[in-house]
Scaffold this motif. Structure first.
Motif, PDB file in Angstrom:
ATOM      1  N   GLU A  13     -43.491  24.019 -39.115  1.00  0.00           N
ATOM      2  CA  GLU A  13     -43.140  23.493 -40.433  1.00  0.00           C
ATOM      3  C   GLU A  13     -43.857  22.154 -40.625  1.00  0.00           C
ATOM      4  OE1 GLU A  13     -41.427  24.897 -42.796  1.00  0.00           O
ATOM      5  OE2 GLU A  13     -40.943  26.700 -41.618  1.00  0.00           O
ATOM      6  N   ALA A  14     -44.207  21.853 -41.885  1.00  0.00           N
ATOM      7  CA  ALA A  14     -44.953  20.635 -42.176  1.00  0.00           C
ATOM      8  C   ALA A  14     -44.237  19.395 -41.650  1.00  0.00           C
ATOM      9  CB  ALA A  14     -45.189  20.512 -43.679  1.00  0.00           C
ATOM     10  N   ASP A  15     -42.915  19.373 -41.777  1.00  0.00           N
ATOM     11  CA  ASP A  15     -42.150  18.222 -41.307  1.00  0.00           C
ATOM     12  C   ASP A  15     -42.218  18.096 -39.787  1.00  0.00           C
ATOM     13  OD1 ASP A  15     -40.178  16.066 -42.106  1.00  0.00           O
ATOM     14  OD2 ASP A  15     -39.038  17.128 -40.580  1.00  0.00           O
ATOM     15  N   GLU A  16     -42.235  19.235 -39.107  1.00  0.00           N
ATOM     16  CA  GLU A  16     -42.320  19.205 -37.649  1.00  0.00           C
ATOM     17  C   GLU A  16     -43.693  18.745 -37.195  1.00  0.00           C
ATOM     18  OE1 GLU A  16     -41.129  19.548 -33.674  1.00  0.00           O
ATOM     19  OE2 GLU A  16     -40.019  19.405 -35.566  1.00  0.00           O
ATOM     20  N   VAL A  17     -44.748  19.156 -37.915  1.00  0.00           N
ATOM     21  CA  VAL A  17     -46.094  18.673 -37.598  1.00  0.00           C
ATOM     22  C   VAL A  17     -46.133  17.157 -37.710  1.00  0.00           C
ATOM     23  CG1 VAL A  17     -48.501  18.613 -38.375  1.00  0.00           C
ATOM     24  CG2 VAL A  17     -47.284  20.787 -38.279  1.00  0.00           C
ATOM     25  N   GLU A  18     -45.587  16.636 -38.796  1.00  0.00           N
ATOM     26  CA  GLU A  18     -45.600  15.192 -39.010  1.00  0.00           C
ATOM     27  C   GLU A  18     -44.807  14.469 -37.918  1.00  0.00           C
ATOM     28  OE1 GLU A  18     -44.848  11.976 -42.608  1.00  0.00           O
ATOM     29  OE2 GLU A  18     -44.335  14.084 -42.879  1.00  0.00           O
ATOM     30  N   GLU A  30     -46.465  11.739 -35.285  1.00  0.00           N
ATOM     31  CA  GLU A  30     -45.948  10.379 -35.120  1.00  0.00           C
ATOM     32  C   GLU A  30     -45.606  10.098 -33.660  1.00  0.00           C
ATOM     33  OE1 GLU A  30     -42.738  10.292 -37.870  1.00  0.00           O
ATOM     34  OE2 GLU A  30     -44.040  10.636 -39.586  1.00  0.00           O
ATOM     35  N   ALA A  31     -45.018  11.086 -32.994  1.00  0.00           N
ATOM     36  CA  ALA A  31     -44.679  10.907 -31.584  1.00  0.00           C
ATOM     37  C   ALA A  31     -45.945  10.769 -30.743  1.00  0.00           C
ATOM     38  CB  ALA A  31     -43.853  12.099 -31.093  1.00  0.00           C
ATOM     39  N   ARG A  32     -46.970  11.519 -31.091  1.00  0.00           N
ATOM     40  CA  ARG A  32     -48.236  11.425 -30.358  1.00  0.00           C
ATOM     41  C   ARG A  32     -48.880  10.065 -30.560  1.00  0.00           C
ATOM     42  NH1 ARG A  32     -51.980  16.652 -30.223  1.00  0.00           N
ATOM     43  NH2 ARG A  32     -50.021  17.286 -29.243  1.00  0.00           N
ATOM     44  N   LEU A  33     -48.872   9.573 -31.788  1.00  0.00           N
ATOM     45  CA  LEU A  33     -49.446   8.254 -32.051  1.00  0.00           C
ATOM     46  C   LEU A  33     -48.664   7.150 -31.343  1.00  0.00           C
ATOM     47  CD1 LEU A  33     -50.253   8.521 -35.870  1.00  0.00           C
ATOM     48  CD2 LEU A  33     -51.815   8.829 -33.945  1.00  0.00           C
ATOM     49  N   ALA A  34     -47.367   7.336 -31.219  1.00  0.00           N
ATOM     50  CA  ALA A  34     -46.538   6.324 -30.554  1.00  0.00           C
ATOM     51  C   ALA A  34     -46.933   6.139 -29.100  1.00  0.00           C
ATOM     52  CB  ALA A  34     -45.062   6.708 -30.653  1.00  0.00           C
ATOM     53  N   ARG A  35     -47.496   7.165 -28.497  1.00  0.00           N
ATOM     54  CA  ARG A  35     -47.914   7.070 -27.094  1.00  0.00           C
ATOM     55  C   ARG A  35     -49.043   6.065 -26.898  1.00  0.00           C
ATOM     56  NH1 ARG A  35     -49.463  13.066 -26.105  1.00  0.00           N
ATOM     57  NH2 ARG A  35     -50.312  12.211 -24.152  1.00  0.00           N
ATOM     58  N   TYR A  64     -56.938  13.686 -36.608  1.00  0.00           N
ATOM     59  CA  TYR A  64     -57.263  14.688 -35.598  1.00  0.00           C
ATOM     60  C   TYR A  64     -55.991  15.357 -35.076  1.00  0.00           C
ATOM     61  CZ  TYR A  64     -59.864  16.724 -31.643  1.00  0.00           C
ATOM     62  OH  TYR A  64     -60.450  17.592 -30.737  1.00  0.00           O
ATOM     63  N   ALA A  65     -54.967  14.552 -34.806  1.00  0.00           N
ATOM     64  CA  ALA A  65     -53.697  15.101 -34.316  1.00  0.00           C
ATOM     65  C   ALA A  65     -53.075  16.038 -35.345  1.00  0.00           C
ATOM     66  CB  ALA A  65     -52.734  13.964 -33.983  1.00  0.00           C
ATOM     67  N   GLN A  66     -53.152  15.674 -36.619  1.00  0.00           N
ATOM     68  CA  GLN A  66     -52.614  16.536 -37.670  1.00  0.00           C
ATOM     69  C   GLN A  66     -53.339  17.877 -37.697  1.00  0.00           C
ATOM     70  OE1 GLN A  66     -53.084  14.016 -41.100  1.00  0.00           O
ATOM     71  NE2 GLN A  66     -50.965  13.281 -41.016  1.00  0.00           N
ATOM     72  N   ALA A  67     -54.663  17.840 -37.526  1.00  0.00           N
ATOM     73  CA  ALA A  67     -55.447  19.069 -37.553  1.00  0.00           C
ATOM     74  C   ALA A  67     -55.112  19.954 -36.357  1.00  0.00           C
ATOM     75  CB  ALA A  67     -56.940  18.740 -37.577  1.00  0.00           C
TER      76      ALA A  67
END
Length: 271
Positions: A131-136, A140-145, A118-121
């Motif tokens: 950029e794809a790398d920035e999305v990733e 990851e930072a969002r999941l870390a929360r 969901y976060a990726q979307a």
């Protein structure tokens, strides 16, 4: 100039240690991903030194490798860096140590609730495109929360969500189904409540938009408001008090916790 995916020397050192311990234990990356609950691609990048280890990685990997304190000692030398946008950092600092956090969501699920897909979307739909790398990196930072959910002592958490959020298939049907199941799992956690505000209600107190109310260990209360990549951290006592009153009304107008769970289950079953 360094690439965005290039990690620090401490990250590369930690990654090399993590990979060595995994290989020594005879554990595949697939088995590791299943055990720690993070994607294989993320864990490969941790071992390459391109990403910071996600929350609980060290603890769960140590358990799987039976390597004592070796991984924890390597992690102690990591040089932490922020993967959040600069405008989000003040709120992120508060969220890490919050003793209470109340949210009202009107467009998408709150970041704390979001699954990886969901976060990726959500982040992938940003305009202008990231950029794809920035999305990733942001995913990851969002999941870390999500470390907030397993923290001791546990904070008091409340999520009020507009029903329309539950029905918008961001990322596709399967991503939404997993997001709904994740939300139900959170609703069953001790100290967390999830309530749904039905679209059929003619009126309610939330027309001014989403909000997050947060309290730190010093019992200081803040309100966090966000719009179009601009954020507002409100600390004025009168303003925060008014928003607490509004939030209390929104919660009273939403469905009960039990009724809300039934609605989420129903929508998930219809997908």
């Amino acid at each position: 100039m360094s690439s965005k995916s290039e990690g620090s020397a401490s990250m590369r050192m930690f990654g090399a240690v993590a990979r060595g311990l995994r290989e020594n234990a005879g554990v595949t990356t697939d088995a590791l991903a299943e055990h720690v609950g993070y994607s294989k691609s993320l864990l490969i990048k941790v071992e390459r030194g391109e990403r910071m280890p996600p929350p609980m990685f060290v603890e769960k990997a140590t358990e799987l490798y039976d390597c004592g304190e070796l991984l924890a000692r390597a992690a102690a030398h990591l040089e932490r860096r922020s993967d959040f946008p600069e405008w989000f950092e003040p709120y992120a600092d508060l969220e890490r140590t919050a003793i209470s956090l109340y949210t009202y969501s009107t467009l998408v699920f709150h970041g704390l609730l979001q699954t990886e897909g969901y976060a990726q979307a959500v982040l992938g739909a940003r305009c202008p495109l990231l950029e794809a790398d920035e999305v990733e990196r942001r995913v990851e930072a969002r999941l870390a929360r999500r470390a907030l959910f397993s923290r001791t002592p546990a904070p008091q958490l409340a999520f009020v969500i507009e029903e329309s959020v539950l029905r918008r298939p961001i990322g596709g049907v399967e991503v939404l189904r997993m997001q709904l199941r994740r939300t139900l799992d959170i609703a069953e956690m001790r100290g967390a409540t999830v309530q749904i505000l039905p679209t059929s209600f003619e009126t309610h107190a939330g027309y001014d938009g989403p909000m997050t109310l947060i309290e730190n260990p010093r019992r200081e209360q803040y309100a966090y408001l966000e719009a179009q990549e601009h954020s507002f951290l409100v600390d004025d006592r009168d303003e925060v008090s008014e928003l607490h009153q509004r939030y209390a009304m929104i919660r009273s107008q939403a469905l009960s916790v039990r009724e809300s769970a039934k609605v989420i289950e129903q929508i998930a079953g219809e997908l």
